[in-house]
Design an enzyme around this catalytic site. Sequence first.
Site, PDB file in Angstrom:
ATOM      1  CE1 TYR A  28       0.574   0.349   4.446  1.00  0.00           C
ATOM      2  CE2 TYR A  28      -1.679  -0.348   4.781  1.00  0.00           C
ATOM      3  CZ  TYR A  28      -0.460   0.014   5.300  1.00  0.00           C
ATOM      4  OH  TYR A  28      -0.283   0.037   6.640  1.00  0.00           O
ATOM      5  CD  GLU A  29      -0.459   5.652   1.315  1.00  0.00           C
ATOM      6  OE1 GLU A  29      -0.164   6.396   0.363  1.00  0.00           O
ATOM      7  OE2 GLU A  29      -1.533   5.732   1.931  1.00  0.00           O
TER       8      GLU A  29
END
Lengths: 594, 594
Positions: A438-439
């Site tokens: 994620y990110e």
Amino acid sequence: MSYIAPIRDMMFDLEHLAGLESISKLPGFEDATPDTAAAVLEECGKFNRDVIAPLNREGDLHPSAWADGKVTTTPGFKQAFRQFVDGGWQGLQHSAEFGGQGLPKSISAACTEMLNSANLSFALCPLLSDGAIEALLTAGTDAQKQRYIPRLISGEWTGTMNLTEPQAGSDLALVRSRAEPQGDGTYRLFGQKIYITYGEHDMADNIVHLVLARLPDAPAGVKGISLFIVLKVLEDGRRNDVWCASIEHKLGIKASPTAVLIYGDGKGEVGTGAIGELVGEANRGLEYMFIMMNAARYAVGLQGIAVAERAYQKAAAYAKDRVQSRPVDGSAAQSVSIVHHPDVRRMLMTMRALTEGCRALALVAASLHDVGRAHPDAGQRAAHEAAYEFLVPLVKGYSTEMSIEVASLGVQVHGGMGFIEETGAAQYYRDARILTIYEGTTAIQANDLVGRKTVRDGGALALHFAARVSKVEEALTATGDAQAVAMAGQLRQAREAYAQVVAFVAAHGKSDPNTVFAGSVPYLMLAGNLMAGWQMAQSWLATRDLPADEAAFAQAKRATAAFYCAHILPRCGGLRDAVLSGADSVMALPVEAF
Amino acid sequence: MSYIAPIRDMMFDLEHLAGLESISKLPGFEDATPDTAAAVLEECGKFNRDVIAPLNREGDLHPSAWADGKVTTTPGFKQAFRQFVDGGWQGLQHSAEFGGQGLPKSISAACTEMLNSANLSFALCPLLSDGAIEALLTAGTDAQKQRYIPRLISGEWTGTMNLTEPQAGSDLALVRSRAEPQGDGTYRLFGQKIYITYGEHDMADNIVHLVLARLPDAPAGVKGISLFIVLKVLEDGRRNDVWCASIEHKLGIKASPTAVLIYGDGKGEVGTGAIGELVGEANRGLEYMFIMMNAARYAVGLQGIAVAERAYQKAAAYAKDRVQSRPVDGSAAQSVSIVHHPDVRRMLMTMRALTEGCRALALVAASLHDVGRAHPDAGQRAAHEAAYEFLVPLVKGYSTEMSIEVASLGVQVHGGMGFIEETGAAQYYRDARILTIYEGTTAIQANDLVGRKTVRDGGALALHFAARVSKVEEALTATGDAQAVAMAGQLRQAREAYAQVVAFVAAHGKSDPNTVFAGSVPYLMLAGNLMAGWQMAQSWLATRDLPADEAAFAQAKRATAAFYCAHILPRCGGLRDAVLSGADSVMALPVEAF
């Protein structure tokens, strides 16, 4: 066992690597003295040990649960969040103008690490609020800042980032959600967003969704995406038309609700379409999101360090307790605690060295950001900010990749017990697995490192770091100490491998992108490895400044630094070879052969 | 997607690396021709695809459940097990004398891989029966063999290994369970055993427990442990005094019940103490267990390959399907399936190369075992068996460590989807995590590699393998092909690193055990990496013998071999440096500093 914040290590990094003393001399950071930092970290450590850490396993056993569009978080989370915001922790790094404490990022980063060590799932809620605050500071009007930021800092409301859609993950050009102007300055939003962390929950009264969507006349692709604020509940009390359709069943961070959000179902109290307002200029949403994402990426790097630290503490405690087998060197006739066995020691040292190295790098990066923000000289600000931005993909990519390795070693140290969920080591292994995704996945970080951070300036900044590393080699050699001289040699080899790779990437980045991008992740891993090793080597040198009553800490730091150089840095050679081998063997297999 | 057995790759390994043709010329293996092998593998692939693989996710969702001392396995397991044994799969490698097929290990190994790819949890039950059969063949009387082995092969009964106790994991010297002679040739067993795979279940009528316990007059330590057979239900139908107190909640392989067994609770129909019989001589139990464990360790290595193969298939299918982002080289104006992106390709190639390399090594090892068992010449038998035994810790240790890496990459290829349990990629990441732990942790394998397999003969056998590798380098160079010449260079560097480490281990193994054991796992990883790379290089050479209609397979194999040499082999240098750095930095930190 509970979590004990590694305050001594953090303070060492802040004082001896990150230059906290000089940061506290910058305008706006006058209060951020080492004494203040020590007091803040002490308080933060206690709070996380006593309030947040005990909820970690609880969250794994009793995840957030969805029913009828509502999400109930793990028992205890709501109360703990109240204590968190009431203690002022949400506002630590934010401006006093909006109710924050205005501390430098270097100090708040240490606190963020603690919160994430205590409870990764819990920490995501404040992390997303931080992201929303960053986005509003970047692109919001004064009125928007005044309206939202104080309530995000007080925890009355929390924030989210709404980027991903089923067809648009890493590739945000594919975003389809749309925003229809209503002629009164407001918009109606329609679409489906997925993977929205804390997209729905019961820990605060309201949620500030920051949403990427397209205006009707927007160009296709990434240059047609705008950023909107959508409140879950409008300020007049009406329920807005944004709904949580479900939450995901995940491998880890189970307490953190990962929501599917539907905009414009018509089920609210506002008619059809979620009412929202534009942030900044139309069609510049992705640009704003990237600024905010830079902060979030750095924070995810801290999550990696945090879960690694927790996994290390648990494994070390077990290894000191568990008695099994006699020592291989015959030094005892009886079975001993397994920490005495060389391979267990190797695993614990690997965990420790990776964690300390990544922490040091992250805190040094934070200090660059602090100088980049507060230095009176514009040239200094720009140079420090550029250095920080170079390190962000390394802090994110390398710290999270290493966190999976460390959490996996933590399971291994526990032997069969590690595989039993009750032990708790397995939770870190599961939780850590999201961090490289994620990110921005590690590959996305590596693209950033290659494209914006290396090819664009022909490798100049990357090589500037190499020059700084070579200064440390010289200083180590100059000590005449046998251990330091050996470390200097190991560092030199790694730095030379790095420089070869930087030259290769800079030379071929534009002309032959496949050749470079086939090795982008190995380049990132090499660069992260070297930079963390550089900070460990610098730590070795800095231990000489410690007072006599710190001898035990100094000895441990030197041993860990020496281990890093002997055992972790040598990975750089193989990574170099992989990068320099180019795309041929990576791309040779026809797609249909997979 | 379902599981498709990699039959083409397996047959290539068997025919071109493992010398199946010549194995089928050995006495007893006359039926094991390549044609027979192909037919068996074909049948096995279908059976596992259609019957066993569909139960894999089912087992994760509906694990074995305990109630009132009884374990109910996942719905469908019982019926599938019946089909498995009725199809003759349990007896594949066992002697026709007891109802088996008498096929060589090289063929049965390929089938075992398939079963484990299809369903790791399910496969453990037959694996444990195999272990029990090995133990009985090793140490049982003729009467015991006749009584138990046919029923284990028919699946009427299943087998277990009862080694671990709470205080005795890797260190079996600490076993406390006791066996009291009853004067009539039988014994009564008392004690608690943990981590007993399929220690209780409903898939067969009875369970043959092979149990380590101490006789009253036994010496302390490992030389006072004997091996016993304890039936769950005596042949006269009385329920024996062995009880499943609970099963574990585990990170993975959830469908496989991991039992806590209590011996001698007095709750059965036989009075107090589980009635058992001695296997082999008193106090030689550990020795027998180790023979059986060698087979089980090899099988766990296959489990690593199996889960890696399954993870690879899933990731490759996803990467060909998921459309996201334009190619970095500008070769398309639209978003493409992610398999076109260099880093996704790098991940898939890493998964593929590790899996194929470990498979090739495992099948070659199996063929050494086959020759070691069946060759008419005693010297040949001994030499081949020694070579097999050298490779067992590598097959076990390296294949399982790589399986964690591959399963983790499988999650990464899926991006956010990988973290969602419904996708299925996460299950492989969880399941694989046990493989480096049970049947001896990687460190235990490394101890074996260092102690019994390297130091004992001064590194002679280890260097014999290096000499064989250098022959392949010569053959690659002799082709004059640019790719082959590059591979030869990469192989040479890795082989030289290996030889340095072997010399180091042989020189210091006795005089300075900490120095050697601090690097034992890096040595194992280096050796496993090189040996798998050796087989990939050999594969490259062997593709030249393939007929024209195999051009696509040959091209893929050469590409994968080249990738292995360019991207995986270079890890050896860093591992060498770690080993040669010795124990100093590994052991420097005082215990209290952890």
